[in-house]
Design an enzyme around this catalytic site. Structure first.
Site, PDB file in Angstrom:
ATOM      1  N   TYR A  19     -76.789  79.319 146.678  1.00 31.77           N
ATOM      2  CA  TYR A  19     -75.554  79.948 146.203  1.00 31.77           C
ATOM      3  C   TYR A  19     -74.386  78.958 146.329  1.00 31.77           C
ATOM      4  O   TYR A  19     -73.823  78.763 147.411  1.00 31.77           O
ATOM      5  CB  TYR A  19     -75.247  81.225 146.994  1.00 31.77           C
ATOM      6  CG  TYR A  19     -76.387  82.238 146.992  1.00 31.77           C
ATOM      7  CD1 TYR A  19     -77.238  82.368 145.891  1.00 31.77           C
ATOM      8  CD2 TYR A  19     -76.617  83.069 148.087  1.00 31.77           C
ATOM      9  CE1 TYR A  19     -78.283  83.291 145.882  1.00 31.77           C
ATOM     10  CE2 TYR A  19     -77.651  83.995 148.086  1.00 31.77           C
ATOM     11  CZ  TYR A  19     -78.486  84.093 146.983  1.00 31.77           C
ATOM     12  OH  TYR A  19     -79.512  85.005 146.984  1.00 31.77           O
ATOM     13  N   HIS A  35     -87.317  81.280 148.978  1.00 34.07           N
ATOM     14  CA  HIS A  35     -86.428  81.862 147.961  1.00 34.07           C
ATOM     15  C   HIS A  35     -87.036  81.812 146.556  1.00 34.07           C
ATOM     16  O   HIS A  35     -87.324  80.749 146.038  1.00 34.07           O
ATOM     17  CB  HIS A  35     -85.106  81.065 147.977  1.00 34.07           C
ATOM     18  CG  HIS A  35     -83.985  81.733 147.240  1.00 34.07           C
ATOM     19  ND1 HIS A  35     -82.701  81.258 147.286  1.00 34.07           N
ATOM     20  CD2 HIS A  35     -83.938  82.835 146.451  1.00 34.07           C
ATOM     21  CE1 HIS A  35     -81.919  82.022 146.549  1.00 34.07           C
ATOM     22  NE2 HIS A  35     -82.662  82.987 146.026  1.00 34.07           N
TER      23      HIS A  35
HETATM   24  P1  NAD Z   1     -75.181  93.001 143.074  1.00 34.89           P
HETATM   25  O1  NAD Z   1     -75.921  93.973 142.257  1.00 34.89           O
HETATM   26  O2  NAD Z   1     -74.912  93.298 144.488  1.00 34.89           O
HETATM   27  O3  NAD Z   1     -73.820  92.644 142.277  1.00 34.89           O
HETATM   28  C1  NAD Z   1     -72.904  91.724 142.785  1.00 34.89           C
HETATM   29  C2  NAD Z   1     -71.753  91.599 141.800  1.00 34.89           C
HETATM   30  O4  NAD Z   1     -71.103  92.849 141.694  1.00 34.89           O
HETATM   31  C3  NAD Z   1     -70.701  90.605 142.279  1.00 34.89           C
HETATM   32  O5  NAD Z   1     -70.072  90.037 141.151  1.00 34.89           O
HETATM   33  C4  NAD Z   1     -69.729  91.492 143.024  1.00 34.89           C
HETATM   34  O6  NAD Z   1     -68.461  90.922 143.110  1.00 34.89           O
HETATM   35  C5  NAD Z   1     -69.749  92.727 142.145  1.00 34.89           C
HETATM   36  N1  NAD Z   1     -69.374  93.948 142.879  1.00 34.89           N
HETATM   37  C6  NAD Z   1     -69.690  94.291 144.153  1.00 34.89           C
HETATM   38  N2  NAD Z   1     -69.116  95.464 144.489  1.00 34.89           N
HETATM   39  C7  NAD Z   1     -68.424  95.874 143.399  1.00 34.89           C
HETATM   40  C8  NAD Z   1     -67.610  96.991 143.121  1.00 34.89           C
HETATM   41  N3  NAD Z   1     -67.338  97.919 144.040  1.00 34.89           N
HETATM   42  N4  NAD Z   1     -67.059  97.125 141.895  1.00 34.89           N
HETATM   43  C9  NAD Z   1     -67.298  96.183 140.952  1.00 34.89           C
HETATM   44  N5  NAD Z   1     -68.045  95.072 141.161  1.00 34.89           N
HETATM   45  C10 NAD Z   1     -68.607  94.922 142.367  1.00 34.89           C
HETATM   46  O7  NAD Z   1     -75.999  91.631 142.916  1.00 34.89           O
HETATM   47  P2  NAD Z   1     -76.272  90.359 143.802  1.00 34.89           P
HETATM   48  O8  NAD Z   1     -75.033  89.809 144.395  1.00 34.89           O
HETATM   49  O9  NAD Z   1     -77.140  89.512 142.952  1.00 34.89           O
HETATM   50  O10 NAD Z   1     -77.212  90.894 144.963  1.00 34.89           O
HETATM   51  C11 NAD Z   1     -76.736  91.164 146.252  1.00 34.89           C
HETATM   52  C12 NAD Z   1     -77.236  90.153 147.268  1.00 34.89           C
HETATM   53  O11 NAD Z   1     -78.650  90.250 147.394  1.00 34.89           O
HETATM   54  C13 NAD Z   1     -76.968  88.689 146.930  1.00 34.89           C
HETATM   55  O12 NAD Z   1     -75.650  88.321 147.275  1.00 34.89           O
HETATM   56  C14 NAD Z   1     -78.030  88.010 147.756  1.00 34.89           C
HETATM   57  O13 NAD Z   1     -77.608  87.951 149.100  1.00 34.89           O
HETATM   58  C15 NAD Z   1     -79.208  88.973 147.629  1.00 34.89           C
HETATM   59  N6  NAD Z   1     -80.114  88.607 146.506  1.00 34.89           N
HETATM   60  C16 NAD Z   1     -81.178  87.817 146.788  1.00 34.89           C
HETATM   61  C17 NAD Z   1     -82.046  87.422 145.777  1.00 34.89           C
HETATM   62  C18 NAD Z   1     -83.220  86.561 146.112  1.00 34.89           C
HETATM   63  O14 NAD Z   1     -83.417  86.246 147.268  1.00 34.89           O
HETATM   64  N7  NAD Z   1     -84.027  86.155 145.169  1.00 34.89           N
HETATM   65  C19 NAD Z   1     -81.821  87.815 144.459  1.00 34.89           C
HETATM   66  C20 NAD Z   1     -80.730  88.643 144.205  1.00 34.89           C
HETATM   67  C21 NAD Z   1     -79.887  89.038 145.234  1.00 34.89           C
END
Ligand code: NAD
Length: 328
Positions: free
Chosen positions: A56, A119
């Site tokens: 990230y 990952h």
């Molecule tokens: P998410 O579905 O949590 O969406 C995040 C996005 O939505 C960001 O742009 C954030 O600013 C926005 N957001 C958050 N709250 C909001 C709100 N109240 N209103 C409007 N927008 C909002 O997707 P993500 O960040 O991809 O997933 C969450 C976490 O999970 C990641 O940060 C990561 O730590 C983990 N993750 C891991 C993997 C992996 O290991 N392969 C893949 C995806 C996610």
């Protein structure tokens, strides 16, 4: 906040988890000056599970999280990853994994992480993941640099298969159990339960789609899924419901997921997610949202090496998807 035990690790994690990918500016720029307030708000709300990766922002998210989390480090469960170094750069070798964690520990300003995860394993050679990567994670655990080991990725069935061949403490799956999908339950949920593996669900907003934020160029979801997400957001807002709160509420209903990771870019977003803890959706609103998402429910996109994809699902979906786009 509510807490659940993460599989057999004994770790007690908050059901709402802090996804730190936004701190790598991967969705849009997030002001660094706000990091302390953002992480402080999450800790005040009882969030104790933080997930990040060197991928990230090429180390930026780890560096920022490490600084902001320093005052709370002893009281939180900190997870990072290894093996993915860029959009198209992967190194699942034992040497690469070991060097990656060393660098992460420096950026995170800690002697050890609580969880180290390979990952996005769908981008790797699966034989290597099973026979070299996971054993290297166990070696890091033996050395005390990580307390537990896990794997992450997009395809639930691949995660279930690898976890059954290479022992891990946790699995993290994303975009396969939220308002837009539930097929994690077809394979992974029961496999994790049987093996006593902690189940982590990520991307409750389908990587931002259900938050109504502007999506980045790289977002992989097909146009029909994004368009449906936008409809859901607009319907929720017109009904006086925060779509992010509703989306997190849906994820919190899963009986076996220990923590749902949402990516946070502001204190308001932390508040929106935590509001799900004592939210009670209006039945009619929920029915309408379910009806809106039905045509695109469980649509997947190609991800990772072709041989690792859930081929049946991608092919089935792409034909179906085309006809839906044609009708739309
Ligand atoms: P998410 O579905 O949590 O969406 C995040 C996005 O939505 C960001 O742009 C954030 O600013 C926005 N957001 C958050 N709250 C909001 C709100 N109240 N209103 C409007 N927008 C909002 O997707 P993500 O960040 O991809 O997933 C969450 C976490 O999970 C990641 O940060 C990561 O730590 C983990 N993750 C891991 C993997 C992996 O290991 N392969 C893949 C995806 C996610």
């Amino acid at each position: 906040m509510r807490y659940r035990t993460l599989g057999s690790t004994g770790l007690s994690v908050s059901v709402v988890g802090f996804g730190a990918s936004p701190l790598g500016n991967v969705f849009s720029p997030v002001p660094r000056a706000d990091d302390g307030a953002l992480v402080g708000r999450a800790v005040d709300a009882g969030i104790n599970f933080f997930d990040v990766s060197p991928y990230y922002g090429a180390g930026l998210a780890e560096e920022r999280l490490g600084s902001a989390l320093a005052p709370y480090r002893k009281n939180v469960v900190l997870a990072t990853k290894c093996g993915r170094n860029g959009a198209d750069r992967f190194d699942f070798s034992a040497k690469g994994i070991t060097a990656s964690l060393e660098a992460s520990l420096r950026r995170l300003k800690t002697d050890a992480v609580d969880l180290i995860q390979a990952h996005d394993i769908e981008f790797g050679d699966i034989d290597q993941v099973i026979h070299e990567t996971v054993p290297a994670l166990w070696e890091l655990k033996r050395q005390g640099k990580a307390r537990y080991v896990g794997i992450t990725g997009y395809w639930p069935s691949l995660l279930a298969r690898v976890a059954s061949e290479a022992p891990v403490d946790t699995v993290l799956n994303y975009c396969h159990w939220n308002l837009l999908s539930n097929d994690m339950d077809e394979t992974l949920t029961s496999a994790a339960g049987r093996m006593g593996i902690g189940l982590i669900n990520a991307s409750p907003l389908h990587m931002g789609i259900l938050g109504g934020v502007r999506l980045p160029e790289w977002h992989p979801a097909p146009p029909v899924v994004r368009a449906t997400g936008a409809e859901v957001v607009s319907f929720c807002r017109s009904s006086g419901v925060d779509p992010a709160t509703l989306s997190m509420w849906v994820c919190l209903q899963h009986p076996s997921v220990a923590s749902t990771l949402m990516g946070f870019a502001s204190v308001e977003q932390v508040d929106s997610a935590c509001a799900a803890l004592d939210f009670a959706p209006d039945a009619q609103v929920l029915r309408t949202v379910r009806r809106l998402v039905a045509p695109v429910h469980n649509i997947s996109w190609p991800q990772g090496r072709p041989e690792n994809e859930d081929i049946g699902r991608v092919l089935a979906v792409s034909e179906e998807d085309e006809s839906k786009v044609a009708k739309a």
